[in-house]
Design an enzyme around this catalytic site. Structure first.
Site, PDB file in Angstrom:
ATOM      1  N   GLY A 224      65.275  78.655  34.115  1.00  0.00           N
ATOM      2  CA  GLY A 224      65.544  77.682  35.041  1.00  0.00           C
ATOM      3  C   GLY A 224      64.806  76.331  34.589  1.00  0.00           C
ATOM      4  O   GLY A 224      65.051  76.017  33.359  1.00  0.00           O
ATOM      5  N   SER A 225      64.232  75.543  35.274  1.00  0.00           N
ATOM      6  CA  SER A 225      63.888  74.203  35.045  1.00  0.00           C
ATOM      7  C   SER A 225      62.715  74.015  34.031  1.00  0.00           C
ATOM      8  O   SER A 225      62.569  72.993  33.504  1.00  0.00           O
ATOM      9  CB  SER A 225      63.299  73.532  36.394  1.00  0.00           C
ATOM     10  OG  SER A 225      64.671  73.330  37.325  1.00  0.00           O
ATOM     11  N   THR A 226      62.123  75.164  33.591  1.00  0.00           N
ATOM     12  CA  THR A 226      61.046  74.898  32.684  1.00  0.00           C
ATOM     13  C   THR A 226      61.701  74.703  31.242  1.00  0.00           C
ATOM     14  O   THR A 226      61.173  74.066  30.443  1.00  0.00           O
ATOM     15  CB  THR A 226      60.539  76.579  32.458  1.00  0.00           C
ATOM     16  OG1 THR A 226      61.305  77.448  32.318  1.00  0.00           O
ATOM     17  CG2 THR A 226      59.430  76.877  33.656  1.00  0.00           C
ATOM     18  N   PHE A 227      62.907  75.223  31.377  1.00  0.00           N
ATOM     19  CA  PHE A 227      63.844  74.889  29.863  1.00  0.00           C
ATOM     20  C   PHE A 227      63.937  73.353  29.924  1.00  0.00           C
ATOM     21  O   PHE A 227      64.310  72.884  28.725  1.00  0.00           O
ATOM     22  CB  PHE A 227      65.116  75.457  29.903  1.00  0.00           C
ATOM     23  CG  PHE A 227      65.696  75.374  28.752  1.00  0.00           C
ATOM     24  CD1 PHE A 227      65.534  76.154  27.631  1.00  0.00           C
ATOM     25  CD2 PHE A 227      66.779  74.332  28.206  1.00  0.00           C
ATOM     26  CE1 PHE A 227      66.132  76.122  26.144  1.00  0.00           C
ATOM     27  CE2 PHE A 227      67.334  74.381  27.095  1.00  0.00           C
ATOM     28  CZ  PHE A 227      66.974  75.277  26.091  1.00  0.00           C
ATOM     29  N   LYS A 228      63.916  72.502  30.854  1.00  0.00           N
ATOM     30  CA  LYS A 228      64.007  70.799  30.913  1.00  0.00           C
ATOM     31  C   LYS A 228      62.921  70.428  29.708  1.00  0.00           C
ATOM     32  O   LYS A 228      63.282  69.359  29.553  1.00  0.00           O
ATOM     33  CB  LYS A 228      64.009  70.261  32.262  1.00  0.00           C
ATOM     34  CG  LYS A 228      65.059  70.910  32.977  1.00  0.00           C
ATOM     35  CD  LYS A 228      64.782  70.496  34.622  1.00  0.00           C
ATOM     36  CE  LYS A 228      66.029  70.765  35.337  1.00  0.00           C
ATOM     37  NZ  LYS A 228      65.710  70.707  37.050  1.00  0.00           N
TER      38      LYS A 228
END
Length: 495
Positions: A224-228
């Site tokens: 999810g957004s941790t990959f941003k």
């Protein structure tokens, strides 16, 4: 000698020669393989004829040995015991008389049983003095307080999940927790009435919670957004944007290239042409999805690989390879760049991402064995920290640190704040299931920075809770408090 007798003598001579060749083949060429063959009962008897050495955390053993019940036909003298077995199972694995061994118990079996060639001198001295052979010890890098905080946090949450924590400057694994878990002591023997029953109850086919799965190392989740954080790193490293506060080219609505599909944000958040700092703070899908598409699959893949994606990690326990796909089109790259589509990561991998950022762009190889000891505590092997890669420059790492610290100061990660400590983090709520029908995974990655500028810990937490209210699931709400408690435990242990 007449002809028939000569033929019989030659034939007998050939038989004797064949016997000698076969005997030498078995005694010299095949000796090691036969001696170590798992079907050789003498191997098992020898392995459990003496107490195993211990696995050590913070100077104290988390394993032990006890004499085996002599009921029935059991000829194995000692069996393994574990202290707080479920908490430490993702680190130790198990050593069972009936079912073999896994993880550190298996990888370091030679040291623990005393059979390793490096213990030859010690064993020779013991033989001369008449002392019983003893196994050596495996001294880990784990932090007992951090492990307890991680396991207790997962247990209190009640669902499934995992935590991985690293020392960014060395790569030492400080915590490795998985929940639900199991007690390796429950099947350490070979009783059909107790050990086999306990073993069967833990198998996935009999237990849908799969407690023997090491979720910290062996399970991959959409991050999810941790990959941003990885996507922001790629933008900085490739010069697409050069600062945290530069406006991005991020239209609203954003229609992914080659499609008529709009990439949506969660809620009414300020994402149009937002700076990367703002976009990370409020978690804009459109900004980071477009960054990924603008950079293209090749550049995004190259950056992900620098962080450790697409490669197994050996700690020495094997960790599954995290995934960022190749040969994706623009829209697939956009979705992958926000941690969806095919992107998948282990908790260890996402702890590595946070660790590299905290360590000014340098990623250290994760490891959990500090040293191996003989039975008299002499060090026979020591692990030295090793640089794995440099995913981003020191300058860009510091830019990314400032962005992640904004997330915790005033963004979605405020529940990870620690008094007197600078915390950087990123939340994630990863969708999964057919048409995102299943409850999302709650993620949080973070690091803590002390006033002297050192960063003693980086953490990744993932929670999967099938029973929770879907609207209550968020990385900031479920995972961040656990990360906070793990970071506090590490910081307090250094005082």
């Amino acid at each position: 000698m007449n002809k028939p007798l000569r033929r019989i003598a030659i034939f007998c001579g050939l038989l004797v020669l064949a016997l000698l060749v076969r005997d030498n083949w078995l005694q010299y060429v095949k000796a090691d393989s036969l001696r170590n063959d798992t079907l050789n009962r003498r191997v098992t008897i020898a392995r459990y004829s003496t107490p195993r050495g211990d696995i050590i955390v913070d100077g104290d053993p988390i394993t032990g040995s006890t004499t085996t019940s002599k009921s029935g036909l059991n000829d194995l003298k000692y069996k393994r015991t574990y202290k707080n077995g479920p908490m430490w199972a993702p680190v130790t694995g198990f050593a069972s008389q009936a079912f073999g061994a896994t993880q550190l118990e298996s990888i370091e079996d030679g040291i623990l049983t005393g059979n390793d060639d490096r213990l030859f001198f010690r064993n020779t001295l013991d033989m001369i003095t008449g002392k019983q052979r003893q196994g050596g010890n495996v001294v880990t890098t784990l932090n007992a307080a951090a492990q307890k905080a991680a396991y207790d946090g997962l247990k209190a949450q009640g669902g499934k999940g995992a935590v991985a924590a690293l020392d960014p400057s060395t790569g030492k694994i400080l915590a490795l927790a998985s929940y639900p878990s199991y007690d390796p002591s429950s099947f350490a023997g070979n009783s059909t009435s107790t050990d086999s029953k306990a073993w069967n109850s833990l198998l996935k086919k009999n237990n849908p919670n799969d407690p023997m799965l090491n979720r910290a190392l062996r399970e991959t989740y959409p991050p999810g957004s941790t990959f941003k954080v990885v996507t922001a790193s790629a933008a900085l490293e490739n010069g697409l944007y050069t600062s945290a506060d530069q406006n991005t080219d991020s239209p609203l609505p954003y229609i992914m290239k080659g499609t008529t599909t709009e990439l949506k944000n969660e809620g009414n958040i300020p994402c149009k042409n937002a700076t990367m700092r703002t976009a990370l703070r409020v978690s804009c899908n459109t900004v980071f999805g477009k960054i990924g598409a603008d950079l293209g699959n090749d550049k995004m893949l190259a950056e992900a690989k620098k962080f450790g994606f697409d490669a197994e990690q050996f700690t020495p326990v094997r960790s599954a390879a995290s995934v960022f796909s190749d040969n994706m089109n623009s829209s697939q790259t956009a979705l992958s760049s926000i941690g969806q589509f095919n992107t998948a990561a282990t908790p260890l991998q996402m702890a590595m991402v946070a660790s590299a950022v905290a360590n000014d762009g340098k990623l250290m190889k994760p490891y959990m064995v500090d040293k191996l000891q003989s039975s008299n505590l002499d060090t026979i092997a020591q692990t030295d920290p090793q640089e794995l890669s440099q995913p981003l420059s020191s300058k860009n790492a510091q830019i990314l640190q400032s962005m992640m610290e904004t997330v915790v100061k005033e963004g979605t990660g405020t529940k990870a704040q620690i008094n007197g400590v600078t915390v950087g983090g990123k939340t994630g709520t990863a969708q999964h299931g057919v048409e995102n029908s299943a409850n999302p995974y709650a993620w949080f990655i973070s690091y803590a920075k002390l006033p002297d500028g050192s960063a003693p810990v980086a953490v990744a937490v993932v929670i999967e809770d099938d029973q929770a209210n879907r609207d209550d699931i968020s990385g900031g709400g479920l995972a961040a408090p656990i990360a906070k408690s793990v970071m506090e435990a590490v910081i307090n242990s250094k005082k």
